[in-house]
Each structure stands twice: as C-alpha cells, then as structure tokens.
Scaffold this motif. Structure first.
Motif, PDB file in Angstrom:
ATOM      1  N   HIS A   1       0.845  -1.183   0.000  1.00  0.00           N
ATOM      2  CA  HIS A   1       0.000   0.000   0.000  1.00  0.00           C
ATOM      3  C   HIS A   1       0.885   1.240   0.000  1.00  0.00           C
ATOM      4  CE1 HIS A   1      -3.927  -1.986   1.670  1.00  0.00           C
ATOM      5  NE2 HIS A   1      -3.465  -2.563   0.577  1.00  0.00           N
ATOM      6  N   VAL A   2       0.374   2.302  -0.599  1.00  0.00           N
ATOM      7  CA  VAL A   2       1.099   3.567  -0.656  1.00  0.00           C
ATOM      8  C   VAL A   2       0.203   4.659  -0.094  1.00  0.00           C
ATOM      9  CG1 VAL A   2       2.551   2.896  -2.603  1.00  0.00           C
ATOM     10  CG2 VAL A   2       0.331   3.977  -3.031  1.00  0.00           C
ATOM     11  N   ALA A   3       0.816   5.764   0.290  1.00  0.00           N
ATOM     12  CA  ALA A   3       0.068   6.819   0.970  1.00  0.00           C
ATOM     13  C   ALA A   3      -0.684   7.705  -0.012  1.00  0.00           C
ATOM     14  CB  ALA A   3       1.019   7.667   1.815  1.00  0.00           C
ATOM     15  N   GLY A   4      -1.849   8.176   0.423  1.00  0.00           N
ATOM     16  CA  GLY A   4      -2.628   9.140  -0.337  1.00  0.00           C
ATOM     17  C   GLY A   4      -3.006  10.311   0.543  1.00  0.00           C
ATOM     18  N   HIS A   5      -3.177  11.465  -0.066  1.00  0.00           N
ATOM     19  CA  HIS A   5      -3.438  12.692   0.694  1.00  0.00           C
ATOM     20  C   HIS A   5      -4.556  13.491   0.018  1.00  0.00           C
ATOM     21  CE1 HIS A   5       0.267  12.023   3.031  1.00  0.00           C
ATOM     22  NE2 HIS A   5       0.765  11.596   1.883  1.00  0.00           N
ATOM     23  N   PRO A   6      -5.808  13.245   0.398  1.00  0.00           N
ATOM     24  CA  PRO A   6      -6.932  13.931  -0.248  1.00  0.00           C
ATOM     25  C   PRO A   6      -6.864  15.454  -0.145  1.00  0.00           C
ATOM     26  CG  PRO A   6      -7.709  12.056   1.017  1.00  0.00           C
ATOM     27  CD  PRO A   6      -6.263  12.228   1.350  1.00  0.00           C
ATOM     28  N   GLU A   7      -6.146  15.962   0.860  1.00  0.00           N
ATOM     29  CA  GLU A   7      -6.044  17.415   1.033  1.00  0.00           C
ATOM     30  C   GLU A   7      -4.617  17.917   0.841  1.00  0.00           C
ATOM     31  OE1 GLU A   7      -9.835  17.864   4.029  1.00  0.00           O
ATOM     32  OE2 GLU A   7      -7.858  18.158   4.857  1.00  0.00           O
ATOM     33  N   GLY A   8      -3.809  17.131   0.122  1.00  0.00           N
ATOM     34  CA  GLY A   8      -2.440  17.545  -0.134  1.00  0.00           C
ATOM     35  C   GLY A   8      -1.493  17.175   0.994  1.00  0.00           C
ATOM     36  N   ASN A   9      -0.202  17.413   0.762  1.00  0.00           N
ATOM     37  CA  ASN A   9       0.828  17.100   1.746  1.00  0.00           C
ATOM     38  C   ASN A   9       1.933  18.139   1.616  1.00  0.00           C
ATOM     39  OD1 ASN A   9       2.996  16.110   3.207  1.00  0.00           O
ATOM     40  ND2 ASN A   9       2.641  13.984   2.646  1.00  0.00           N
ATOM     41  N   ARG A  10       2.071  18.982   2.630  1.00  0.00           N
ATOM     42  CA  ARG A  10       3.049  20.084   2.543  1.00  0.00           C
ATOM     43  C   ARG A  10       4.489  19.600   2.612  1.00  0.00           C
ATOM     44  NH1 ARG A  10       1.313  25.195   2.394  1.00  0.00           N
ATOM     45  NH2 ARG A  10      -0.904  25.571   2.764  1.00  0.00           N
ATOM     46  N   ASP A  11       4.707  18.341   3.056  1.00  0.00           N
ATOM     47  CA  ASP A  11       6.065  17.790   2.998  1.00  0.00           C
ATOM     48  C   ASP A  11       6.489  17.562   1.548  1.00  0.00           C
ATOM     49  OD1 ASP A  11       6.390  17.737   5.730  1.00  0.00           O
ATOM     50  OD2 ASP A  11       5.702  15.670   5.948  1.00  0.00           O
ATOM     51  N   ILE A  12       5.499  17.316   0.679  1.00  0.00           N
ATOM     52  CA  ILE A  12       5.779  17.021  -0.727  1.00  0.00           C
ATOM     53  C   ILE A  12       5.511  18.235  -1.614  1.00  0.00           C
ATOM     54  CG2 ILE A  12       5.194  15.490  -2.655  1.00  0.00           C
ATOM     55  CD1 ILE A  12       4.293  13.421  -0.591  1.00  0.00           C
ATOM     56  N   ASP A  13       4.443  18.964  -1.295  1.00  0.00           N
ATOM     57  CA  ASP A  13       4.081  20.188  -2.035  1.00  0.00           C
ATOM     58  C   ASP A  13       4.053  21.361  -1.059  1.00  0.00           C
ATOM     59  OD1 ASP A  13       3.371  19.488  -4.905  1.00  0.00           O
ATOM     60  OD2 ASP A  13       2.155  18.018  -3.834  1.00  0.00           O
ATOM     61  N   PRO A  14       5.210  21.979  -0.783  1.00  0.00           N
ATOM     62  CA  PRO A  14       5.273  23.044   0.222  1.00  0.00           C
ATOM     63  C   PRO A  14       4.388  24.251  -0.083  1.00  0.00           C
ATOM     64  CG  PRO A  14       7.466  22.291  -0.378  1.00  0.00           C
ATOM     65  CD  PRO A  14       6.517  21.681  -1.353  1.00  0.00           C
ATOM     66  N   ASP A  15       4.043  24.433  -1.350  1.00  0.00           N
ATOM     67  CA  ASP A  15       3.212  25.580  -1.711  1.00  0.00           C
ATOM     68  C   ASP A  15       1.732  25.334  -1.477  1.00  0.00           C
ATOM     69  OD1 ASP A  15       2.677  23.744  -3.667  1.00  0.00           O
ATOM     70  OD2 ASP A  15       3.117  25.059  -5.367  1.00  0.00           O
ATOM     71  N   GLY A  16       1.400  24.162  -0.966  1.00  0.00           N
ATOM     72  CA  GLY A  16       0.011  23.851  -0.682  1.00  0.00           C
ATOM     73  C   GLY A  16      -0.738  23.254  -1.854  1.00  0.00           C
ATOM     74  N   GLY A  17      -0.063  23.034  -2.970  1.00  0.00           N
ATOM     75  CA  GLY A  17      -0.702  22.449  -4.144  1.00  0.00           C
ATOM     76  C   GLY A  17      -0.763  20.937  -4.066  1.00  0.00           C
ATOM     77  N   MET A  18      -1.019  20.307  -5.227  1.00  0.00           N
ATOM     78  CA  MET A  18      -1.172  18.853  -5.265  1.00  0.00           C
ATOM     79  C   MET A  18      -0.304  18.205  -6.340  1.00  0.00           C
ATOM     80  SD  MET A  18      -3.618  17.871  -3.029  1.00  0.00           S
ATOM     81  CE  MET A  18      -4.632  16.512  -3.599  1.00  0.00           C
ATOM     82  N   LYS A  19       0.469  18.996  -7.082  1.00  0.00           N
ATOM     83  CA  LYS A  19       1.139  18.467  -8.269  1.00  0.00           C
ATOM     84  C   LYS A  19       2.077  17.310  -7.949  1.00  0.00           C
ATOM     85  CE  LYS A  19       3.831  19.622 -12.374  1.00  0.00           C
ATOM     86  NZ  LYS A  19       4.562  18.356 -12.298  1.00  0.00           N
ATOM     87  N   ASN A  20       2.972  17.502  -6.990  1.00  0.00           N
ATOM     88  CA  ASN A  20       3.954  16.458  -6.690  1.00  0.00           C
ATOM     89  C   ASN A  20       3.288  15.195  -6.145  1.00  0.00           C
ATOM     90  OD1 ASN A  20       6.033  18.127  -7.520  1.00  0.00           O
ATOM     91  ND2 ASN A  20       6.442  18.911  -5.460  1.00  0.00           N
ATOM     92  N   VAL A  21       2.256  15.384  -5.309  1.00  0.00           N
ATOM     93  CA  VAL A  21       1.510  14.248  -4.779  1.00  0.00           C
ATOM     94  C   VAL A  21       0.871  13.464  -5.922  1.00  0.00           C
ATOM     95  CG1 VAL A  21      -0.497  13.575  -3.415  1.00  0.00           C
ATOM     96  CG2 VAL A  21       1.070  15.287  -2.521  1.00  0.00           C
ATOM     97  N   GLU A  22       0.246  14.187  -6.853  1.00  0.00           N
ATOM     98  CA  GLU A  22      -0.425  13.531  -7.974  1.00  0.00           C
ATOM     99  C   GLU A  22       0.568  12.857  -8.915  1.00  0.00           C
ATOM    100  OE1 GLU A  22      -2.728  16.729  -9.530  1.00  0.00           O
ATOM    101  OE2 GLU A  22      -4.266  16.580  -7.966  1.00  0.00           O
ATOM    102  N   ASP A  23       1.714  13.503  -9.148  1.00  0.00           N
ATOM    103  CA  ASP A  23       2.744  12.886  -9.990  1.00  0.00           C
ATOM    104  C   ASP A  23       3.245  11.582  -9.372  1.00  0.00           C
ATOM    105  OD1 ASP A  23       2.529  14.945 -11.788  1.00  0.00           O
ATOM    106  OD2 ASP A  23       4.378  15.964 -11.184  1.00  0.00           O
ATOM    107  N   ALA A  24       3.408  11.591  -8.031  1.00  0.00           N
ATOM    108  CA  ALA A  24       3.875  10.385  -7.341  1.00  0.00           C
ATOM    109  C   ALA A  24       2.865   9.248  -7.476  1.00  0.00           C
ATOM    110  CB  ALA A  24       4.126  10.697  -5.866  1.00  0.00           C
ATOM    111  N   LEU A  25       1.580   9.568  -7.399  1.00  0.00           N
ATOM    112  CA  LEU A  25       0.564   8.526  -7.542  1.00  0.00           C
ATOM    113  C   LEU A  25       0.513   7.984  -8.973  1.00  0.00           C
ATOM    114  CD1 LEU A  25      -2.353   9.833  -5.289  1.00  0.00           C
ATOM    115  CD2 LEU A  25      -0.870   7.856  -4.885  1.00  0.00           C
ATOM    116  N   GLN A  26       0.783   8.838  -9.952  1.00  0.00           N
ATOM    117  CA  GLN A  26       0.871   8.360 -11.333  1.00  0.00           C
ATOM    118  C   GLN A  26       2.008   7.359 -11.466  1.00  0.00           C
ATOM    119  OE1 GLN A  26      -1.005   8.810 -13.950  1.00  0.00           O
ATOM    120  NE2 GLN A  26      -2.241  10.624 -13.580  1.00  0.00           N
ATOM    121  N   TRP A  27       3.145   7.652 -10.852  1.00  0.00           N
ATOM    122  CA  TRP A  27       4.302   6.745 -10.883  1.00  0.00           C
ATOM    123  C   TRP A  27       3.944   5.419 -10.216  1.00  0.00           C
ATOM    124  CZ3 TRP A  27       7.342   3.811  -7.784  1.00  0.00           C
ATOM    125  CH2 TRP A  27       8.603   3.427  -8.267  1.00  0.00           C
ATOM    126  N   LYS A  28       3.245   5.491  -9.087  1.00  0.00           N
ATOM    127  CA  LYS A  28       2.891   4.281  -8.350  1.00  0.00           C
ATOM    128  C   LYS A  28       1.863   3.455  -9.105  1.00  0.00           C
ATOM    129  CE  LYS A  28       4.177   6.648  -4.126  1.00  0.00           C
ATOM    130  NZ  LYS A  28       3.707   7.496  -3.006  1.00  0.00           N
TER     131      LYS A  28
END
Length: 309
Positions: free
Chosen positions: A146-173
């Motif tokens: 299992h891998v982590a998901g963040h419905p409201e984003g994750n500032r450790d991954i997207d410090p600007d409060g966006g979702m791009k890096n989180v979404e890119d990571a899920l595409q890779w997974k």
C-alpha cells in the motif's frame, strides 16, 4: 475462547444503521503503534477475525518493538501491515533487514510504504518510490503493497500547498502497480468532509490512477484531540468541520464520531458501485477500544472475500 466470545457479542449493533453504511464498513482496517498496542490486553476482545492491522512506525521507535508487535498480532490471527517510512531508513541493507525480520519472525507479507513525515532524511531514502525501486519487497515475495494518499495535499511534498507532486507520485505508483505482482492500494490520511474526498477520488480516476483507495477516517475522539492531531498531520480544508463544531459549546465536550462523513461516503458508494474508494481505514485517535466498539455498533465487520481489495 476469547474470539468466540467476541463473535457472540458482535451481532447486536445500533438500530437505524443503513445497509449502505454496513456494506461500506465491511473489511475495515485499523492502525496501532507499539505503545498503544501494549495497552491492549487481548485484541481478540476488540477486533473481528480478519481485521488488517497497520503498525505505525514513528521516528525513534526501535525496530525490535515494531517486530514484536507484528508477531503478537500475527499470532492472534490478524493480517499485519507495518509502515516502512523511507526517511527513517538508513539504507537498502537496513530495509532488507527489516523486511527479513518482519517476514521471519512474524510472517508478514504486506507493507505500507510512505515518506514518513520527517523533514530531513536520515539516510539514503526520501520517498516511498525509492523503497519500491530497490526491489527488496519483490525479492521477499511481499503479496501486498500500500502507498500513501493525501486527499487534502501534503506540505512535505508540495510546500506551496498544491497537489502536483503528490499527484505525480501517484501516477508513478500506478505504473509501478502495472509491472509488479504485488496487489496495491492507496491508504490515505484522515479527513473529515466527504465532498472533497469524493472529488479527489474521482479526479484520480479520471487521471488514470485506478488503484483501490482505503480512505482514512479518524475514529471517535474528543474534539480537542482530533483538532490537535489534524493540525499535526497537516489536515487542511476539512479541519473547518471540527472548528465549526468547536464553536458550539453544547457539543464541545462530546466525542466527535465519524458518522456523517462515513454516511455520505457510503451513500455515494451505493449510488456509484464503481467508486474507487473500497475500504475504510481507521485512525483510532480516541483509543482502539473506543474505535473498535463504534465500528461494530455501526455494522462493521473486517472479514472480506479473498479477492477483495
């Protein structure tokens, strides 16, 4: 015998529970830590047979305690899914050692892979994708990742409060899931509002991420406790649900229960059978016993068919 006693007690539940909620709660999982698990005298008195139990690995927790907790739960008959937080794992040799110990001492064959929420990596890894790329889990024959998901984003991954890096990571997974034999799913951070969760799940599916989603839900707890954990864990927009309740002094001292969010998600699932949220994953912030009791009283049972997500 304790398990038999539990089965006799689990049938009675609160009147008025909808069939949709009862169906949605089937196969729920729950999360523990070694220190919270140590306070439970007998898990068989609390959790139905077949409940998947995640073991959270908090920075500073010795691997010996993690493995001992996994062994205890496995011996009680529960499928165990320990966390592997990338940023606290020194190197590939350490990762391989942890996998070998979990497997050899507790029969573990599944894992939740995540970055770990530590600001600075303590070794060679900074994200779960690097753990997956080592091939260690494949070599060990782990059946489920299992891998982590963040419905409201994750500032450790997207410090600007966006979702791009989180979404890119899920595409890779998603792509990784297509080239591995392991069954994969997304286990998410908890949130308190159904609307944004539904939109996030639908957006993922539209973007081609079709991994089953095990939605994180905070179990019953004091409002102050939930607000504290929500802020610490970076829960964003849905925090306003708790803040609104906190303004009502008549409700301030009452436990907050996930009845509304689960009810809305269950109704959406019933109306949309292909909805990609398949399971509920509980964070027992108000205590394991409190959460387990609430789940059973609301129609939850953990056992699922072998081919379920």
């Amino acid at each position: 015998m304790a398990l038999l006693n539990f089965k006799k007690r689990e049938a009675p539940r609160a009147e008025g529970v909808s069939p949709e909620v009862e169906a949605f709660l089937q196969g729920y999982s729950i999360e523990v830590m070694p220190r919270t698990a140590a306070k439970v005298e007998n898990f068989r008195d609390l959790l139905p047979e077949g409940t998947r139990v995640y073991i959270a690995h908090i920075e500073g927790t010795p691997i010996d305690e993690m493995v001992a907790t996994a062994k205890r739960l496995a011996e009680d008959g529960y499928p165990v899914m320990p966390h592997f937080p990338a940023r606290i794992i020194k190197d590939e040799a350490t990762l391989a050692d942890w996998v070998a110990r979990y497997q050899g001492e507790a029969g573990v064959d599944q894992a939740l892979l995540l970055a770990g929420g530590v600001a600075a990596p303590q070794g060679d890894f900074h994200c779960s994708m690097q753990l997956m790329e080592t091939g260690v889990f494949d070599k060990a024959g782990f059946k489920r990742l299992h891998v982590a998901g963040h419905p409201e984003g994750n500032r450790d991954i997207d410090p600007d409060g966006g979702m791009k890096n989180v979404e890119d990571a899920l595409q890779w997974k998603q792509k990784f899931s297509e080239r591995t034999d392991a069954e994969m799913a997304i286990a998410t951070q908890f949130a308190f509002e159904a609307g944004p969760i539904i939109k996030w799940a639908d957006d993922l599916k539209a973007a081609g991420v079709t991994l089953p989603i095990h939605i994180g839900i905070a179990g019953p707890a004091k409002l102050q406790t939930l607000i504290k954990f929500a802020i610490a864990c970076g829960v964003g927009p849905s925090l306003k649900v708790l803040q609104k309740r906190a303004k009502d002094v008549t409700k301030l001292l009452l436990p907050f229960e996930p009845t509304e969010v689960i009810g809305e998600l269950a109704a959406h699932k019933a109306a949309n059978p292909d909805f990609n949220i398949t399971n509920v994953h509980f964070f027992p912030l108000g205590g394991i016993k409190t959460n387990a009791t609430w789940a059973i009283e609301n129609g939850g049972a953990a056992t699922r068919p072998a081919n379920a997500s």
